[in-house]
Design a protein around this motif. Sequence first.
Motif, PDB file in Angstrom:
ATOM      1  N   UNK A   1      99.232  40.358 -12.411  1.00 16.26           N
ATOM      2  CA  UNK A   1      99.315  41.564 -11.592  1.00 16.26           C
ATOM      3  C   UNK A   1      97.936  42.089 -11.210  1.00 16.26           C
ATOM      4  N   UNK A   2      96.971  41.993 -12.122  1.00 19.22           N
ATOM      5  CA  UNK A   2      95.623  42.499 -11.831  1.00 19.22           C
ATOM      6  C   UNK A   2      94.971  41.738 -10.688  1.00 19.22           C
ATOM      7  N   UNK A   3      95.284  40.447 -10.585  1.00 12.60           N
ATOM      8  CA  UNK A   3      94.625  39.605  -9.583  1.00 12.60           C
ATOM      9  C   UNK A   3      95.619  39.073  -8.554  1.00 12.60           C
ATOM     10  N   UNK A   4      96.728  39.740  -8.397  1.00 15.19           N
ATOM     11  CA  UNK A   4      97.769  39.290  -7.474  1.00 15.19           C
ATOM     12  C   UNK A   4      97.216  39.030  -6.076  1.00 15.19           C
ATOM     13  N   UNK A   5      97.729  37.986  -5.450  1.00 12.57           N
ATOM     14  CA  UNK A   5      97.355  37.703  -4.063  1.00 12.57           C
ATOM     15  C   UNK A   5      97.671  38.890  -3.165  1.00 12.57           C
ATOM     16  N   UNK A   6      98.661  39.683  -3.548  1.00 19.26           N
ATOM     17  CA  UNK A   6      99.019  40.865  -2.767  1.00 19.26           C
ATOM     18  C   UNK A   6      97.904  41.909  -2.763  1.00 19.26           C
ATOM     19  N   UNK A   7      96.997  41.851  -3.736  1.00 15.79           N
ATOM     20  CA  UNK A   7      95.911  42.824  -3.848  1.00 15.79           C
ATOM     21  C   UNK A   7      94.593  42.275  -3.313  1.00 15.79           C
ATOM     22  N   UNK A   8      94.631  41.087  -2.769  1.00 19.69           N
ATOM     23  CA  UNK A   8      93.413  40.421  -2.286  1.00 19.69           C
ATOM     24  C   UNK A   8      93.294  40.566  -0.779  1.00 19.69           C
ATOM     25  N   UNK A   9      92.106  40.879  -0.311  1.00 21.64           N
ATOM     26  CA  UNK A   9      91.854  40.914   1.125  1.00 21.64           C
ATOM     27  C   UNK A   9      91.795  39.487   1.674  1.00 21.64           C
TER      28      UNK A   9
END
Length: 264
Positions: free
Chosen positions: A187-195
Motif C-alpha cells: 500500500x505504501x508503494x502502490x502503483x496507484x500512488x505513483x506519478x
Amino acid sequence: MLCSRFLTRSDQPDRPVLVFLHGLLGSGADWLDCAQWLQAYPCIGLDLPGHGGSRAVVCHSLDEAAGQVRDTLIQHQLAARPLVLAGYSLGARIAMHGVANGLFAPLNIRLLAVEGGHFGLTSKQEQMVRWRQDCRWARRFRREPVGTVLADWYQQPVFASLNHVQKQSMFNCRSDNLGAGVAAMLLATSLARQAYLADALKSQHVPLHYFYGGHDSKFSRMANDSRVPASCIADAGHNAHKEQPQAFAMALRRQLNQSLEMIL
C-alpha cells in the motif's frame, strides 16, 4: 538502514558498484544467480522495507523507500563511488521514482537499469482500480496465511510464463514473508500512488536502460511505447533475471560495456 548483502566482490576499486533492488515478496538474495555472471563488478543486494532482513523496517511512501535506499548506500560509504542502480518491478519503480524526483543525491548514479518496471498510470480511473486491487491483496496478506495468498498471487497474468517448477520455487522462497509487512509495503508503494515517470526520467542526466522478457507482452509493449533504450531477454517473462539469470546478466554487462567510458 536496510539490510544488505554483497553478492560479489571485486578487487578493482574503479569499477562501478551494481546495486540491486528486488520486487514485492522478494529479497536482495533474488539477484544472486544473476550476480554470479557479473563477477567483474562489486554487486550489492538490498532488502526493501518489510522484506527479508528488513522486515522490521517501516515505510510509508515511495519517497521514504527511495530515501532508505539512499541512506543505506551512504552508510556503506558508497556515495562517492559510481553506481549502477538496477531494479525489478517494485524495486524498479522505487529506483525510477528516486531518480525522477532527485531523491538520490548525493549518490553518484551513472546508469538506471529497469527490469519490468511500470512507468505509472495516466488516468484517475486506472489509479482508482489499481488502488482497490492493491487494497484487496493487502487485506488478504494481513488476514490469511501467506502460502494461501501466494497460491493465487502467482496465478496473475503477469506470471503466466512461469512453469509449474518455477512457480513452486517462487512459492517456496516467498512463503517465509510476514503478511503484515508485505501488505504495508504494497500500500505504501502502490502503483496507484505513483506519478507517471517516463517523461521525467528522460529529462534526467542519469541514462536509463529498460530490460523486459520476450514473453512479457505487457511490459515489452510499455518499453516500446515509451521509446527508451531497451533490451529483450529471450525465453523469459516478467521476472527475467530469475528465469534467465545468465542471459539477463549478459545483457546488463553489454550495456555496462557500452557505457563504460561514461560510467568511469
